[in-house]
Structures are given as C-alpha cells and as structure tokens.
Write a protein that holds these residues in place. Structure first.
Motif, mmCIF file in Angstrom:
data_model
loop_
_atom_site.group_PDB
_atom_site.id
_atom_site.type_symbol
_atom_site.label_atom_id
_atom_site.label_comp_id
_atom_site.label_asym_id
_atom_site.label_seq_id
_atom_site.Cartn_x
_atom_site.Cartn_y
_atom_site.Cartn_z
ATOM 1 N N TYR A 3 61.109 28.325 52.914
ATOM 2 C CA TYR A 3 62.127 28.083 53.930
ATOM 3 C C TYR A 3 63.069 29.268 54.029
ATOM 4 O O TYR A 3 63.178 30.079 53.118
ATOM 5 N N LYS A 4 63.752 29.348 55.177
ATOM 6 C CA LYS A 4 64.715 30.412 55.414
ATOM 7 C C LYS A 4 66.016 29.758 55.840
ATOM 8 O O LYS A 4 66.023 28.843 56.663
ATOM 9 N N ALA A 10 64.494 20.266 56.827
ATOM 10 C CA ALA A 10 63.386 19.754 57.628
ATOM 11 C C ALA A 10 62.506 18.815 56.808
ATOM 12 O O ALA A 10 61.777 18.002 57.365
ATOM 13 N N LEU A 11 62.598 18.905 55.514
ATOM 14 C CA LEU A 11 61.870 18.006 54.622
ATOM 15 C C LEU A 11 62.787 16.955 54.005
ATOM 16 O O LEU A 11 62.392 15.800 53.827
ATOM 17 N N LEU A 12 64.023 17.342 53.719
ATOM 18 C CA LEU A 12 64.941 16.424 53.041
ATOM 19 C C LEU A 12 65.418 15.276 53.928
ATOM 20 O O LEU A 12 65.540 14.143 53.451
ATOM 21 N N ILE A 13 65.688 15.524 55.193
ATOM 22 C CA ILE A 13 66.173 14.463 56.079
ATOM 23 C C ILE A 13 65.127 13.369 56.262
ATOM 24 O O ILE A 13 65.456 12.187 56.126
ATOM 25 N N MET A 62 61.441 26.385 58.255
ATOM 26 C CA MET A 62 60.564 26.043 57.140
ATOM 27 C C MET A 62 59.145 26.404 57.559
ATOM 28 O O MET A 62 58.693 25.980 58.636
ATOM 29 N N TRP A 63 58.460 27.164 56.740
ATOM 30 C CA TRP A 63 57.125 27.675 57.045
ATOM 31 C C TRP A 63 57.076 28.355 58.406
ATOM 32 O O TRP A 63 56.176 28.124 59.210
ATOM 33 N N TRP A 70 60.615 20.919 63.797
ATOM 34 C CA TRP A 70 60.114 19.981 62.802
ATOM 35 C C TRP A 70 60.417 18.548 63.214
ATOM 36 O O TRP A 70 59.664 17.631 62.888
ATOM 37 N N GLY A 71 61.504 18.335 63.941
ATOM 38 C CA GLY A 71 61.786 17.004 64.472
ATOM 39 C C GLY A 71 60.689 16.542 65.414
ATOM 40 O O GLY A 71 60.248 15.392 65.371
#
Length: 90
Positions: A3-4, A10-13, A62-63, A70-71
């Motif tokens: 991730y940057k 984007a993964l935690l939520i 992320m990636w 990501w949503g």
C-alpha cells in the motif's frame, strides 16, 4: 510495498464492517455467507467516499489501485457472489 499512503484502509474498513455485522447480526459469533456479503457491501460506499476525500491531497492506494476504486471492486465482488448465492450456484 502493498500500500501507499493510507491505502491499507481499503482492507481494514471492509474487515471492520464484517466484524460489526457478525457482532450485531450473527448467531453466537457465527456468520452466514449472506451476512458476510451484506456487511462487505455496506462498507463500500464508506470506502468510496473516504477514498475520494483522501485522494484530493495525496495518493493513497493498495496494490497500485486508488482507495476509492476498492469500494467499487468490493461492491462488484459482493454483488456477484450474492447473485450466485440467490440462484443456488454457490
């Protein structure tokens, strides 16, 4: 790096939304596939809006994919799996 910036959200939520869904709607700490997917689907507008707000000032990804996208990705995955579940394919 995976991730940057703050792209890890984007993964935690979605993970936090799934845990909240299991806590409030699961039976004895267990979850069904539908509860899992609806919780994932509920997190997608939050992630999309937060990604738009965050990416105004700096890049958060992320990636190599910006957070707001990501949503959309999580929403498509959840909707496809829900459609397959409702047609008894999975």
């Amino acid at each position: 790096m995976i991730y940057k910036g703050r792209g890890v959200i984007a993964l935690l939520i979605p993970v936090c939304a799934i845990l909240v869904g299991i806590y409030f709607f699961g039976t004895n700490g267990n979850s069904s596939l539908q509860l899992f997917l609806y919780s994932l689907l509920a997190s997608t507008p939050i992630l999309f809006i937060l990604g738009i707000i965050m990416n105004k000032n700096a890049r958060h990804e992320m990636w190599f994919i910006p957070v707001q996208y990501w949503g959309i990705i999580w929403a498509v995955i959840a909707l496809v799996l829900l459609a397959l579940k409702n047609t008894n394919i999975i």
